[in-house]
Design an enzyme around this catalytic site. Structure first.
Site, mmCIF file in Angstrom:
data_model
loop_
_atom_site.group_PDB
_atom_site.id
_atom_site.type_symbol
_atom_site.label_atom_id
_atom_site.label_comp_id
_atom_site.label_asym_id
_atom_site.label_seq_id
_atom_site.Cartn_x
_atom_site.Cartn_y
_atom_site.Cartn_z
ATOM 1 N N GLU A 1 105.780 117.972 89.537
ATOM 2 C CA GLU A 1 104.726 117.248 90.243
ATOM 3 C C GLU A 1 104.204 118.112 91.385
ATOM 4 O O GLU A 1 104.408 117.854 92.569
ATOM 5 C CB GLU A 1 105.278 115.894 90.714
ATOM 6 C CG GLU A 1 105.660 115.015 89.521
ATOM 7 C CD GLU A 1 106.600 113.865 89.836
ATOM 8 O OE1 GLU A 1 107.097 113.228 88.877
ATOM 9 O OE2 GLU A 1 106.858 113.595 91.021
ATOM 10 N N GLU B 1 102.348 108.274 95.041
ATOM 11 C CA GLU B 1 102.084 108.832 93.714
ATOM 12 C C GLU B 1 100.628 109.283 93.635
ATOM 13 O O GLU B 1 99.711 108.510 93.919
ATOM 14 C CB GLU B 1 102.334 107.777 92.627
ATOM 15 C CG GLU B 1 103.778 107.295 92.546
ATOM 16 C CD GLU B 1 104.717 108.252 91.829
ATOM 17 O OE1 GLU B 1 104.237 109.286 91.300
ATOM 18 O OE2 GLU B 1 105.928 107.966 91.802
ATOM 19 N N HIS C 1 105.030 112.345 95.299
ATOM 20 C CA HIS C 1 105.197 112.519 93.843
ATOM 21 C C HIS C 1 103.839 112.601 93.132
ATOM 22 O O HIS C 1 102.793 112.407 93.733
ATOM 23 C CB HIS C 1 105.946 111.318 93.256
ATOM 24 C CG HIS C 1 107.394 111.289 93.569
ATOM 25 N ND1 HIS C 1 108.365 111.551 92.635
ATOM 26 C CD2 HIS C 1 108.053 111.022 94.723
ATOM 27 C CE1 HIS C 1 109.558 111.446 93.191
ATOM 28 N NE2 HIS C 1 109.404 111.128 94.448
ATOM 29 N N HIS D 1 110.736 115.870 91.992
ATOM 30 C CA HIS D 1 110.386 116.166 90.603
ATOM 31 C C HIS D 1 109.516 117.421 90.597
ATOM 32 O O HIS D 1 108.347 117.369 90.973
ATOM 33 C CB HIS D 1 109.660 114.970 89.986
ATOM 34 C CG HIS D 1 110.512 113.736 89.951
ATOM 35 N ND1 HIS D 1 110.013 112.472 90.134
ATOM 36 C CD2 HIS D 1 111.858 113.614 89.766
ATOM 37 C CE1 HIS D 1 111.022 111.606 90.047
ATOM 38 N NE2 HIS D 1 112.135 112.272 89.830
#
Ligand code: ZN
Length: 377
Positions: free
Chosen positions: A167, A333, A257, A164
């Site tokens: 990010e 994350e 991420h 992504h």
């Protein structure tokens, strides 16, 4: 000078709606051929010493509207030091108030990691004598998917980031991981490189990165929903990386991420895969516990809901690699906002803290390396 806002540069994203007096009304553009949007990065000129009110009008329809609650925009005069600006969110509109010190100031969703910086990173790392550089193939826009191989141990460790593209903390994390792995005086890295071979893709989505996308590649495809059946037409990035993984096997994998909403660092695992094994889970849990002990920026209370048995999404890389290779795989994350357990009022979550978390992740990997090797036998 009159106020002016532009985003026609590497990683830029914004559309100007109106500029009236001190008020600047903007919108974030959607990813090409997609409805996702949240990433912004623009330059404001002509505002030195002037208190401006910047409103991003379409935040209510963005990919993660909850991401704006408690969020503060990033601002920089030199594009090296990024600080948080006075920001609030109400009625679907994000309002940023700032008095720029200079006539050229940059604003972003998070400290940008441009393709130009990516090329600097590749140039530096590829020149190191202990690194084998290769391109795994090309993207739809014709960019290389850059890959590094480091170390010579029997364990196959894959680290990859920025599926992504918005990010960007994920590639700041990669800088930290590469710095540590290539530090000849670091005892953890020296030992890890005996035990494992590292396969590293610092940026899985160069096209989305350069286009200023939040979540997709040049064709508007979310790469982290393609791992069950990647294709040359939709997701060549995944096709190239998975092809190399087939050659090397995968014992341990970390997919890096950022999360828009949750103000913490956390891991997501592979609990719902059909072939789930307790001993595979035990090594994941050991890694997670080791990381909690090593880094006050990591925790296990906050995170995603764990899928029920058999309900994993095998189009996502973490689940696919755990199922296909029996790997101990995980999604890391990091927050766009901050770690609320240990906040930084000036910078929030930042490039430097992302780099440091990468170092802690390698320390945690070292702590469980024997457990991983045990599984391999
Ligand atoms: Zn992501």
């Amino acid at each position: 000078m009159t106020l002016s806002v532009t985003s026609a540069f590497d990683g830029g994203n914004i559309r100007v709606v109106a500029i009236e007096g001190d008020r600047i009304d903007l919108e974030i553009a959607k990813d090409h051929q997609s409805d996702f949007y949240q990433w912004f990065y623009f330059r404001l000129t002509g505002a030195a010493g002037q208190a401006v009110e910047i409103r991003i009008l379409n935040c209510g329809g963005s990919a993660y509207p909850h991401g704006w609650d408690g969020y503060r925009a990033c601002v920089s005069a030199d594009r090296e030091e990024w600080e948080r600006a006075d920001t609030d969110y109400a009625g679907g509109i994000l309002t940023v108030r700032a008095t720029p010190a200079t006539n050229s100031t940059w604003f972003a969703y998070f400290a940008p990691y441009t393709m130009e910086r990516h090329h600097d990173l590749v140039a530096e790392v590829a020149g190191h004598p202990d690194v084998e550089y290769r391109s795994l193939g090309r993207t739809l826009d014709g960019q290389e998917v850059d890959y590094f191989r480091i170390g010579g141990g029997p364990l196959s460790v894959w680290l990859y980031a920025r599926q992504h593209p918005g990010e960007t903390m994920a590639e700041w994390w990669m800088e930290g991981a590469l710095e540590k792995l290539l530090d000849d005086s670091d005892p953890v890295s020296r030992r890890l490189l005996e035990k494992a071979t590292f396969h590293i893709v610092p940026n899985m989505n160069p096209d989305g990165s350069r286009r200023g996308h939040l979540r997709t590649n040049a064709a508007g495809v979310n790469l982290n929903r393609e791992w069950h059946s990647p294709s040359a037409e939709r997701s060549p990035e995944v096709l190239h990386v998975l092809g190399e993984m087939e050659r090397t096997g995968v014992d341990f994998a970390m997919d890096v991420h950022g999360d828009e909403a949750i103000s913490a660092n956390f891991l997501a695992g592979f609990e719902g895969i059909p072939s789930w094994k307790k001993e595979q889970q035990d090594v994941f849990d050991a890694f997670s516990k080791a990381l909690v002990r090593i880094s006050p920026d990591f925790q296990t209370e906050k995170g995603y809901e764990i899928p029920r048995p058999g309900h994993a999404n095998l189009s996502m890389s973490t689940a696919q690699l755990a199922e296909r290779f029996g790997a101990v795989s995980m999604t890391l994350e990091m927050p766009f906002k901050d770690n609320d357990d240990l906040p930084d009022p000036v910078a929030g979550w930042s490039p430097q803290r992302s780099r440091l978390l990468a170092r802690s992740c390698l320390d945690a990997l070292h702590a469980i390396a024997d457990g991983l090797a045990e599984r391999r036998r």
